[in-house]
Design a protein around this motif. Structure first.
Motif, PDB file in Angstrom:
ATOM      1  N   SER A 131      47.190 -27.289  11.139  1.00 45.20           N
ATOM      2  CA  SER A 131      47.527 -28.695  11.354  1.00 45.20           C
ATOM      3  C   SER A 131      48.565 -29.198  10.354  1.00 45.20           C
ATOM      4  O   SER A 131      48.773 -30.406  10.231  1.00 45.20           O
ATOM      5  N   ASP A 132      49.234 -28.294   9.622  1.00 47.47           N
ATOM      6  CA  ASP A 132      50.242 -28.678   8.643  1.00 47.47           C
ATOM      7  C   ASP A 132      51.641 -28.319   9.131  1.00 47.47           C
ATOM      8  O   ASP A 132      51.835 -27.304   9.807  1.00 47.47           O
ATOM      9  N   LEU A 133      52.619 -29.150   8.777  1.00 50.96           N
ATOM     10  CA  LEU A 133      54.021 -28.811   8.929  1.00 50.96           C
ATOM     11  C   LEU A 133      54.657 -28.898   7.553  1.00 50.96           C
ATOM     12  O   LEU A 133      54.493 -29.893   6.832  1.00 50.96           O
ATOM     13  N   ILE A 134      55.393 -27.854   7.174  1.00 52.49           N
ATOM     14  CA  ILE A 134      56.002 -27.776   5.851  1.00 52.49           C
ATOM     15  C   ILE A 134      57.496 -27.569   6.023  1.00 52.49           C
ATOM     16  O   ILE A 134      57.938 -26.745   6.842  1.00 52.49           O
ATOM     17  N   GLY A 135      58.295 -28.306   5.281  1.00 51.34           N
ATOM     18  CA  GLY A 135      59.737 -28.161   5.325  1.00 51.34           C
ATOM     19  C   GLY A 135      60.352 -28.640   4.031  1.00 51.34           C
ATOM     20  O   GLY A 135      59.657 -29.108   3.114  1.00 51.34           O
ATOM     21  N   THR A 136      61.664 -28.524   3.948  1.00 51.75           N
ATOM     22  CA  THR A 136      62.374 -28.956   2.743  1.00 51.75           C
ATOM     23  C   THR A 136      63.475 -29.930   3.112  1.00 51.75           C
ATOM     24  O   THR A 136      63.958 -29.963   4.253  1.00 51.75           O
ATOM     25  N   ALA A 137      63.880 -30.717   2.116  1.00 51.30           N
ATOM     26  CA  ALA A 137      65.004 -31.628   2.279  1.00 51.30           C
ATOM     27  C   ALA A 137      65.722 -31.747   0.947  1.00 51.30           C
ATOM     28  O   ALA A 137      65.081 -31.829  -0.109  1.00 51.30           O
ATOM     29  N   THR A 138      67.039 -31.745   1.005  1.00 50.34           N
ATOM     30  CA  THR A 138      67.874 -31.995  -0.168  1.00 50.34           C
ATOM     31  C   THR A 138      68.502 -33.365   0.010  1.00 50.34           C
ATOM     32  O   THR A 138      69.356 -33.562   0.885  1.00 50.34           O
ATOM     33  N   LEU A 139      68.068 -34.317  -0.789  1.00 48.70           N
ATOM     34  CA  LEU A 139      68.518 -35.696  -0.632  1.00 48.70           C
ATOM     35  C   LEU A 139      69.866 -35.911  -1.319  1.00 48.70           C
ATOM     36  O   LEU A 139      70.212 -35.212  -2.275  1.00 48.70           O
ATOM     37  N   PRO A 140      70.644 -36.884  -0.835  1.00 49.95           N
ATOM     38  CA  PRO A 140      71.866 -37.267  -1.554  1.00 49.95           C
ATOM     39  C   PRO A 140      71.538 -37.625  -3.003  1.00 49.95           C
ATOM     40  O   PRO A 140      70.491 -38.229  -3.282  1.00 49.95           O
ATOM     41  N   ARG A 141      72.424 -37.289  -3.925  1.00 50.56           N
ATOM     42  CA  ARG A 141      72.142 -37.500  -5.342  1.00 50.56           C
ATOM     43  C   ARG A 141      72.188 -38.969  -5.736  1.00 50.56           C
ATOM     44  O   ARG A 141      71.750 -39.326  -6.830  1.00 50.56           O
TER      45      ARG A 141
END
Length: 531
Positions: free
Chosen positions: A196-206
């Protein structure tokens, strides 16, 4: 701003003056081979009186589970910025078909989730529209479009889902400014699913200054997690042994819990064992499945290092090792126009453990009950140093769920009385935003042998639903009140189905809107505006 809005008092008065209440309609004695096209009582999206352009993004007949893929191109005749963007979906289907779940992504970002009505033999058509202005940053450039609407067509299930989706772009003028939105809308990258989990990544604007998360999330069709709010522990012998009926959707950032929310208890158009309960009017939100939203701004200053950060969406309450939830998360990001990098941190963090009790009784082949009381609180504060100075943000979230589920031996009578409350408050440099969600179900389903037809069962559903959204500017409430019956286990022409529905949408704030639809045996007998 010049707005055409059915939410205005003046239009409600005009509709009454024009005779909006329908003339008397004599409904059939029971459902026939056709019924009225599905409608909802909610107002149309208010749009400005400016020039607009239409871009078609989906045109497909869904017969299987193959996703539809296309490319979106911004409208050459209505170059941004835009004052409003509206997604409009038109669907047609006839024959025999189950309710199906659909989802649209643009550039990997979820923008729309829906379910479909079950058709009549003669065929129906329906329309859905959604304000998607918040996705404007995504729509400035060409993007891949994917629509998933899994369907099965064979000798038994004959309904082909004929779907068209367009985006309408409304321009600006001296009276109508461009909409204020985030600067970027991002999907999660490198996504994986674990139960029941979703895992991901994000690189945000600095130079991020503000961060909102949204998650399109529903219990999947075809399994007990579709009916999670009537779950019961296995020892009771109940037919959906998924433990406690409490569910919660949590968002974590780099392993730290950052947001909590209650999922909406959706009912699709085959739900509660009675498709005639939703012909022709669906339950609230069934055609426009809204995302859960999370203000993650207190964490923004920790995420501006240019590195990928982990985001995890977890559905709390799902038994270990079990799937059954569909989640699509997005991030809306605001940036500093004058600074290349912002910095910040958390100043306070308080998340209470879930306080929940389940009072359980029952055993296989016996009557049973589950009474649940649950609550949880979150308060997180942080700051971001920007070109405009230090911005301090505090987010408070309060969840509560009270539910009583009872059933007779053999589940011949199954009743639910449940209410959910989800209140979110954000205070940013003295500016307060508050959203209070209040929704509930109160209903009874009976399933008893028919007195005259061997092998037939009388299915009767009585159900009331309310869905209230309160903000400082407006309070809106959609209600459903219906009773339907049919004979299960017999050929379709012997079902003798009947049903009465009253659906109503009321909004008070910027004017007044109040619309009621009444249907009897598939035919709308009243269409009434007041205010």
């Amino acid at each position: 701003m010049r707005i055409r809005s059915v939410a205005l008092v003046s239009l409600s008065v005009l509709l009454l003056a024009l005779g909006a209440p329908a003339h008397a309609v004599t409904p059939p004695a029971e459902f026939g081979s056709d019924y009225d096209d599905p409608r909802t009582p909610a107002p149309k999206v208010a749009v400005p009186d400016t020039r607009h352009c239409e871009v078609q993004i989906v045109r497909n007949q869904f017969r299987n589970f193959d996703p539809y893929q296309a490319t979106y191109t911004p409208p050459a005749g209505c170059q941004g910025p835009w004052s409003k963007v509206v997604l409009r979906m038109h669907g047609e289907v006839k024959g025999v078909q189950y309710d199906r779940l659909g989802h649209i992504t643009i550039g990997g970002v979820g923008v729309f989730r829906t379910s479909t009505p079950e058709p009549s033999a003669d065929g129906i058509a329906w329309d859905v529209e959604k304000d998607v202005t918040s996705y404007s940053p995504l729509l400035r450039t060409s993007q891949p479009v994917v629509m998933e609407l899994g369907n099965v067509v064979n000798d038994t299930y004959t309904g082909v889902l004929d779907i068209t989706v367009t985006l309408d772009f409304y321009t600006t003028d001296r009276h109508t400014p461009a909409a204020r939105t985030a600067n970027d809308v991002l999907p999660l990258q490198n996504q994986t699913r674990q139960d029941s989990d979703l895992i991901g990544t994000a690189t945000l604007p600095r130079n991020t200054t503000r961060l909102l998360g949204e998650v399109y999330v529903t219990g999947s069709g075809g399994g007990c997690e579709e009916f999670w709010d009537t779950s019961a522990p296995a020892e009771t012998g109940y037919s959906c042994p998924d433990g406690s009926p409490y569910r919660e959707v949590d968002v974590s950032i780099d392993g730290k819990l950052a947001g909590i929310a209650l999922p909406y208890p959706y009912i699709y158009t085959g739900g509660w064992s009675n498709p005639y309960s939703w012909r022709p009017s669906p339950a609230p939100r069934a055609f426009d499945i809204k995302p859960l939203t999370y203000d993650l701004t207190p964490f923004a200053g920790l995420l501006t290092d240019g590195k990928p950060h982990e985001f995890r969406v977890h559905v709390d309450g799902v038994p270990a090792g079990q799937s059954g939830w569909f989640t699509v998360p997005n991030l809306h990001v605001w940036t500093d126009p004058h600074r290349a990098q912002t910095t910040g941190g958390l100043t306070s963090y308080a998340v209470s453990p879930l306080a929940k009790t389940d009072d359980v009784s029952g055993a296989p082949n016996a009557a049973g009950a589950v009474t649940t009381n649950a609550s949880r609180n979150l308060t997180i504060s942080g700051y971001v140093d920007t070109s405009a100075g230090r911005i301090r943000t505090s987010v408070q979230r309060t969840l509560s769920n009270v539910s009583k589920h009872t059933w007779d031996a053999g589940e011949s009578r199954d009743a639910l009385d449940a209410n959910w409350r989800d209140t979110a408050t954000t205070i940013s440099n003295g500016h307060v935003e508050r959203t209070d969600l209040d929704y509930g179900k109160n209903g009874v389903l009976t399933f008893l042998p028919n007195a005259t037809i061997p092998g037939g069962y009388d299915v009767v559903t009585d159900l009331k639903i309310h869905d209230t959204i309160r903000t400082p500017a407006q309070t809106s409430t959609e209600t459903y009140d219906g009773r339907a019956s049919w004979i299960y286990g017999v050929p379709r022409d012997q079902r003798h189905a009947t049903g009465t529905q009253i659906v109503r949408f009321r909004a008070i704030g910027h004017g007044c809107y109040d619309h009621t639809l009444t249907a009897v045996n598939g035919v709308y007998t009243k269409d009434f505006y007041r205010c």
